[in-house]
Design a protein around this motif. Structure first.
Motif, PDB file in Angstrom:
ATOM      1  N   GLN A 150       1.028  -2.805  -2.153  1.00  0.00           N
ATOM      2  CA  GLN A 150       0.462  -3.044  -3.474  1.00  0.00           C
ATOM      3  C   GLN A 150      -1.023  -2.684  -3.436  1.00  0.00           C
ATOM      4  O   GLN A 150      -1.671  -2.803  -2.399  1.00  0.00           O
ATOM      5  N   TYR A 151      -1.561  -2.236  -4.570  1.00  0.00           N
ATOM      6  CA  TYR A 151      -2.942  -1.770  -4.647  1.00  0.00           C
ATOM      7  C   TYR A 151      -3.738  -2.583  -5.653  1.00  0.00           C
ATOM      8  O   TYR A 151      -3.187  -3.127  -6.601  1.00  0.00           O
ATOM      9  N   SER A 152      -5.060  -2.587  -5.449  1.00  0.00           N
ATOM     10  CA  SER A 152      -5.955  -3.274  -6.371  1.00  0.00           C
ATOM     11  C   SER A 152      -7.354  -2.682  -6.220  1.00  0.00           C
ATOM     12  O   SER A 152      -7.624  -1.909  -5.302  1.00  0.00           O
ATOM     13  N   LEU A 153      -8.248  -3.074  -7.128  1.00  0.00           N
ATOM     14  CA  LEU A 153      -9.651  -2.708  -7.056  1.00  0.00           C
ATOM     15  C   LEU A 153     -10.448  -3.891  -6.536  1.00  0.00           C
ATOM     16  O   LEU A 153     -10.134  -5.039  -6.841  1.00  0.00           O
ATOM     17  N   LEU A 154     -11.483  -3.594  -5.790  1.00  0.00           N
ATOM     18  CA  LEU A 154     -12.371  -4.619  -5.264  1.00  0.00           C
ATOM     19  C   LEU A 154     -13.792  -4.187  -5.572  1.00  0.00           C
ATOM     20  O   LEU A 154     -14.191  -3.056  -5.261  1.00  0.00           O
ATOM     21  N   TYR A 197      -6.600   7.238  -8.578  1.00  0.00           N
ATOM     22  CA  TYR A 197      -6.063   7.288  -7.216  1.00  0.00           C
ATOM     23  C   TYR A 197      -4.850   6.358  -7.092  1.00  0.00           C
ATOM     24  O   TYR A 197      -3.817   6.742  -6.542  1.00  0.00           O
ATOM     25  N   ILE A 198      -4.992   5.142  -7.598  1.00  0.00           N
ATOM     26  CA  ILE A 198      -3.887   4.176  -7.520  1.00  0.00           C
ATOM     27  C   ILE A 198      -2.671   4.704  -8.274  1.00  0.00           C
ATOM     28  O   ILE A 198      -1.547   4.620  -7.780  1.00  0.00           O
ATOM     29  N   GLU A 199      -2.882   5.280  -9.442  1.00  0.00           N
ATOM     30  CA  GLU A 199      -1.761   5.806 -10.225  1.00  0.00           C
ATOM     31  C   GLU A 199      -1.024   6.921  -9.472  1.00  0.00           C
ATOM     32  O   GLU A 199       0.199   6.996  -9.499  1.00  0.00           O
ATOM     33  N   ARG A 200      -1.775   7.786  -8.775  1.00  0.00           N
ATOM     34  CA  ARG A 200      -1.156   8.870  -8.004  1.00  0.00           C
ATOM     35  C   ARG A 200      -0.441   8.355  -6.763  1.00  0.00           C
ATOM     36  O   ARG A 200       0.559   8.907  -6.336  1.00  0.00           O
ATOM     37  N   TRP A 241       0.465   4.814  -5.901  1.00  0.00           N
ATOM     38  CA  TRP A 241       1.384   3.673  -6.005  1.00  0.00           C
ATOM     39  C   TRP A 241       2.493   4.015  -6.986  1.00  0.00           C
ATOM     40  O   TRP A 241       2.480   3.618  -8.141  1.00  0.00           O
ATOM     41  N   THR A 242       3.476   4.761  -6.520  1.00  0.00           N
ATOM     42  CA  THR A 242       4.522   5.265  -7.404  1.00  0.00           C
ATOM     43  C   THR A 242       5.716   4.323  -7.499  1.00  0.00           C
ATOM     44  O   THR A 242       6.527   4.447  -8.407  1.00  0.00           O
ATOM     45  N   ASP A 243       5.862   3.410  -6.563  1.00  0.00           N
ATOM     46  CA  ASP A 243       6.952   2.429  -6.588  1.00  0.00           C
ATOM     47  C   ASP A 243       6.312   1.042  -6.614  1.00  0.00           C
ATOM     48  O   ASP A 243       5.745   0.595  -5.622  1.00  0.00           O
ATOM     49  N   MET A 244       6.393   0.383  -7.750  1.00  0.00           N
ATOM     50  CA  MET A 244       5.691  -0.881  -7.945  1.00  0.00           C
ATOM     51  C   MET A 244       6.313  -2.062  -7.199  1.00  0.00           C
ATOM     52  O   MET A 244       5.707  -3.116  -7.104  1.00  0.00           O
ATOM     53  N   ARG A 245       7.514  -1.877  -6.687  1.00  0.00           N
ATOM     54  CA  ARG A 245       8.159  -2.979  -5.962  1.00  0.00           C
ATOM     55  C   ARG A 245       7.450  -3.224  -4.629  1.00  0.00           C
ATOM     56  O   ARG A 245       7.018  -2.273  -3.969  1.00  0.00           O
ATOM     57  N   PRO A 246       7.332  -4.488  -4.220  1.00  0.00           N
ATOM     58  CA  PRO A 246       6.793  -4.763  -2.892  1.00  0.00           C
ATOM     59  C   PRO A 246       7.626  -4.047  -1.827  1.00  0.00           C
ATOM     60  O   PRO A 246       8.840  -3.905  -1.967  1.00  0.00           O
ATOM     61  N   ARG A 247       6.979  -3.586  -0.791  1.00  0.00           N
ATOM     62  CA  ARG A 247       7.655  -2.841   0.273  1.00  0.00           C
ATOM     63  C   ARG A 247       8.876  -3.578   0.815  1.00  0.00           C
ATOM     64  O   ARG A 247       9.903  -2.987   1.101  1.00  0.00           O
ATOM     65  N   SER A 248       8.791  -4.895   0.932  1.00  0.00           N
ATOM     66  CA  SER A 248       9.910  -5.676   1.494  1.00  0.00           C
ATOM     67  C   SER A 248      11.137  -5.692   0.586  1.00  0.00           C
ATOM     68  O   SER A 248      12.216  -6.012   1.041  1.00  0.00           O
ATOM     69  N   LEU A 249      10.981  -5.333  -0.702  1.00  0.00           N
ATOM     70  CA  LEU A 249      12.116  -5.316  -1.617  1.00  0.00           C
ATOM     71  C   LEU A 249      12.694  -3.917  -1.835  1.00  0.00           C
ATOM     72  O   LEU A 249      13.718  -3.755  -2.493  1.00  0.00           O
ATOM     73  N   ARG A 250      12.027  -2.883  -1.295  1.00  0.00           N
ATOM     74  CA  ARG A 250      12.536  -1.517  -1.444  1.00  0.00           C
ATOM     75  C   ARG A 250      13.711  -1.307  -0.512  1.00  0.00           C
ATOM     76  O   ARG A 250      13.741  -1.831   0.589  1.00  0.00           O
ATOM     77  N   PRO A 251      14.684  -0.506  -0.954  1.00  0.00           N
ATOM     78  CA  PRO A 251      15.833  -0.245  -0.063  1.00  0.00           C
ATOM     79  C   PRO A 251      15.386   0.489   1.200  1.00  0.00           C
ATOM     80  O   PRO A 251      14.473   1.297   1.181  1.00  0.00           O
TER      81      PRO A 251
END
Length: 67
Positions: free
Chosen positions: A22-26, A51-54, A56-66
């Motif tokens: 997941q991505y965010s701004l700081l 940059y985030i839009e390019r 972070w193409t799958d919004m699901r948390p990594r642990s929930l991706r197949p």
């Protein structure tokens, strides 16, 4: 009145991500919270969001991706 706070137009940000992908701004000068890491992108808000839009193409948390 003069202010030393950056305005939204001149503020700089870091892009950060966590282990779940997941991505965010700081805001400039801030340290990432526990579990978040700098992505190496430091720019104005619009450039960071692009940059985030390019990236972070799958919004699901990594642990929930197949697998």
């Amino acid at each position: 009145m003069t202010t030393t706070e950056p305005t939204q137009d001149t503020a700089k940000y870091h892009v950060v991500s966590n282990d779940e992908g997941q991505y965010s701004l700081l805001a400039e000068g801030s340290e990432p919270p526990a579990g978040w890491h700098f992505e190496g992108v430091y720019a104005d808000r619009e450039e960071c969001l692009a940059y985030i839009e390019r990236t972070w193409t799958d919004m699901r948390p990594r642990s929930l991706r197949p697998a």
